[in-house]
Design an enzyme around this catalytic site. Structure first.
Site, mmCIF file in Angstrom:
data_model
loop_
_atom_site.group_PDB
_atom_site.id
_atom_site.type_symbol
_atom_site.label_atom_id
_atom_site.label_comp_id
_atom_site.label_asym_id
_atom_site.label_seq_id
_atom_site.Cartn_x
_atom_site.Cartn_y
_atom_site.Cartn_z
ATOM 1 N N GLU A 90 43.624 29.904 31.885
ATOM 2 C CA GLU A 90 44.543 30.530 32.759
ATOM 3 C C GLU A 90 44.542 30.024 34.271
ATOM 4 O OE1 GLU A 90 42.725 34.540 31.582
ATOM 5 O OE2 GLU A 90 42.708 34.676 33.642
ATOM 6 N N CYS A 103 45.324 29.182 41.861
ATOM 7 C CA CYS A 103 43.701 29.356 41.449
ATOM 8 C C CYS A 103 43.785 28.898 40.194
ATOM 9 C CB CYS A 103 43.637 30.858 41.681
ATOM 10 S SG CYS A 103 41.856 31.320 40.935
ATOM 11 N N CYS A 110 32.960 30.386 29.988
ATOM 12 C CA CYS A 110 31.820 30.522 31.065
ATOM 13 C C CYS A 110 30.475 30.757 30.499
ATOM 14 C CB CYS A 110 32.279 31.189 32.515
ATOM 15 S SG CYS A 110 31.234 31.202 33.731
ATOM 16 N N CYS A 114 28.034 36.839 34.194
ATOM 17 C CA CYS A 114 28.010 38.082 35.473
ATOM 18 C C CYS A 114 28.842 39.065 34.309
ATOM 19 C CB CYS A 114 29.129 37.463 36.444
ATOM 20 S SG CYS A 114 28.620 36.185 37.277
ATOM 21 N N CYS A 117 32.779 40.420 34.607
ATOM 22 C CA CYS A 117 33.857 39.442 34.432
ATOM 23 C C CYS A 117 34.159 39.057 33.241
ATOM 24 C CB CYS A 117 32.973 38.141 35.225
ATOM 25 S SG CYS A 117 34.138 36.547 35.144
ATOM 26 N N CYS A 331 40.045 37.495 36.766
ATOM 27 C CA CYS A 331 39.329 36.143 35.889
ATOM 28 C C CYS A 331 39.322 36.418 34.305
ATOM 29 C CB CYS A 331 37.978 36.202 36.450
ATOM 30 S SG CYS A 331 37.866 34.818 37.553
HETATM 31 N N1 SAH Z 1 32.171 31.145 38.653
HETATM 32 C C1 SAH Z 1 32.817 31.070 40.032
HETATM 33 C C2 SAH Z 1 34.160 31.184 40.241
HETATM 34 C C3 SAH Z 1 34.934 31.906 39.323
HETATM 35 S S1 SAH Z 1 34.813 33.808 39.419
HETATM 36 C C4 SAH Z 1 32.150 32.126 40.763
HETATM 37 O O1 SAH Z 1 31.287 32.820 40.194
HETATM 38 O O2 SAH Z 1 32.467 32.119 42.098
HETATM 39 C C5 SAH Z 1 35.871 34.113 40.957
HETATM 40 C C6 SAH Z 1 35.231 35.419 41.765
HETATM 41 O O3 SAH Z 1 35.995 36.512 41.082
HETATM 42 C C7 SAH Z 1 33.730 35.503 41.720
HETATM 43 O O4 SAH Z 1 33.455 36.086 43.010
HETATM 44 C C8 SAH Z 1 33.689 36.472 40.667
HETATM 45 O O5 SAH Z 1 32.441 37.354 40.703
HETATM 46 C C9 SAH Z 1 34.873 37.574 40.683
HETATM 47 N N2 SAH Z 1 35.021 38.312 39.594
HETATM 48 C C10 SAH Z 1 35.328 38.117 38.488
HETATM 49 N N3 SAH Z 1 35.485 39.119 37.666
HETATM 50 C C11 SAH Z 1 36.036 40.089 38.548
HETATM 51 C C12 SAH Z 1 36.376 41.364 38.366
HETATM 52 N N4 SAH Z 1 36.556 42.016 37.165
HETATM 53 N N5 SAH Z 1 36.479 42.188 39.511
HETATM 54 C C13 SAH Z 1 36.232 41.785 40.548
HETATM 55 N N6 SAH Z 1 35.787 40.595 40.962
HETATM 56 C C14 SAH Z 1 35.610 39.430 39.779
#
Ligand code: SAH
Length: 340
Positions: A90, A103, A110, A114, A117, A331
């Site tokens: 996406e 974006c 991935c 985290c 996410c 994300c």
């Molecule tokens: N892997 C990279 C880029 C992708 S995530 C990274 O970790 O930075 C992009 C951003 O969105 C990251 O800061 C991630 O922690 C955040 N993110 C992902 N899912 C989220 C969610 N459900 N709510 C808020 N932020 C989120």
């Protein structure tokens, strides 16, 4: 042979090896990265036999949307693209006053894990190639008919876990003979793979590096982000200082506010202490709840309180405006629901 992932030197080598005159490489490169046509038969100044040969011997990556969601609230568009092997990824198109921003995803899935996410729930499927990263942008320009001026590598995947392809993507995207996006208009977001942050610093790009910090102590960070078991916050911030020394580029720290987990004023104070002396900006993101986890968003008051506390202690902070809330904006949510 993934032809759209080749830089001009590699393309020249390929063309010469396949018995064509070298100048054909420049023409081909222009068709792919400037005029951005979708097939060889649109490349008017290339001989028909060469077009045929190329389509037999190369893979010409063109992404077609399998789904496009358009937000009724703000016009944000979420694209789901199908890849040649059946994977889907996406990308998001957003309009800002300063221009249009896309974006992009850097991996299908991935493996960083985290907790909040959606992209990482099913693990990593595979890395995206440079051409697949570029094509997300090209395809969205084709679909919207609008020029893209800003790119953020902040979609699904961890770009520094796909480092070599990321470097090639940056080279192609910012090539003055290609798409010619200014490095200053490119942001790469990482969960904090320390050695790769240093390597990227050595490249002295003028892109913006965004670090997903999300906590102000190692203990809390480990609860949210497994990568924190590999590198401490101290090691991460040292790498950030190194990055700034090498590039002179102000860093962005992303901090997703999770209600009752990392959003107290005490957390804000600790964060301000950590970041003191680093030329940076903090981007506060109210966590976007996903159905697989019971994390909740911080209330408006907590968000404002957190921001004010940081600012009082001399740290620049903004609350990220939520775009596309009605279209699975966070994300990996759209990909996940599509696969299900
Ligand atoms: N892997 C990279 C880029 C992708 S995530 C990274 O970790 O930075 C992009 C951003 O969105 C990251 O800061 C991630 O922690 C955040 N993110 C992902 N899912 C989220 C969610 N459900 N709510 C808020 N932020 C989120």
């Amino acid at each position: 042979m993934d032809i759209k992932s080749l830089n001009i030197e590699e393309l020249e080598n390929y063309i010469v090896q396949s018995g064509q005159p070298k100048f054909r490489a420049k023409q081909l490169y222009q068709w792919m990265h400037v005029k951005r046509v979708c097939s060889y038969d649109k490349m008017g100044n290339l001989p028909a036999v060469m077009q045929k040969e190329l389509s037999k011997q190369t893979e010409f990556v063109v992404l077609k949307p399998v789904q496009v969601l358009i937000s009724k609230i703000d016009g944000t568009r979420k694209y789901l693209f199908g890849l040649h092997d059946g994977n889907v990824i996406e990308s998001v198109f957003m309009r800002y006053k300063h221009g249009n921003s896309v974006c992009i995803s850097s991996q299908a899935g991935c493996r960083m894990g985290c907790k909040f996410c959606a992209s990482t729930l099913d693990g990593l499927t595979r890395n995206l190639t440079p051409s697949e990263m570029l094509e997300q942008i090209y395809a969205i320009e084709r679909d919207t008919g609008e020029r893209i001026s800003h790119v953020v590598v902040m979609g699904s995947g961890e770009p520094l876990d796909n480092y070599d392809n990321l470097l090639k993507f940056i080279e192609l995207l910012t090539d003055t003979n290609g798409m010619n996006l200014s490095q200053r208009n490119l942001t790469v977001s990482t969960c904090g793979i320390v050695p790769k942050i240093r390597e990227l610093g050595d490249k002295k790009f003028s892109l913006t590096l965004a670090i997903s910090l999300h906590a102000s102590s190692d203990e809390k960070r480990r609860e949210l982000m497994p990568i924190a078991n590999a590198y401490s916050i101290d090691e991460l911030l040292d790498a950030c200082r190194y990055y700034f020394e090498k590039t002179g580029r102000r860093l962005t720290f992303e901090y997703s506010l999770v209600g009752g987990v990392n959003d107290s004023e005490e957390d804000a104070e600790k964060l301000a202490h950590l970041l003191r002396g680093i030329n940076c900006h903090v981007n506060l993101i109210p966590v976007n709840p996903i159905k697989e986890r019971d994390y909740r968003q911080s209330g408006t008051q907590a968000v404002q309180g957190f921001k004010n506390r940081l600012e009082k202690m001399g740290i620049n902070a903004t609350v990220r405006r939520e775009l596309g809330r009605d279209i699975n904006g966070a994300c990996g949510q759209l990909r996940k629901s599509y696969m299900e």
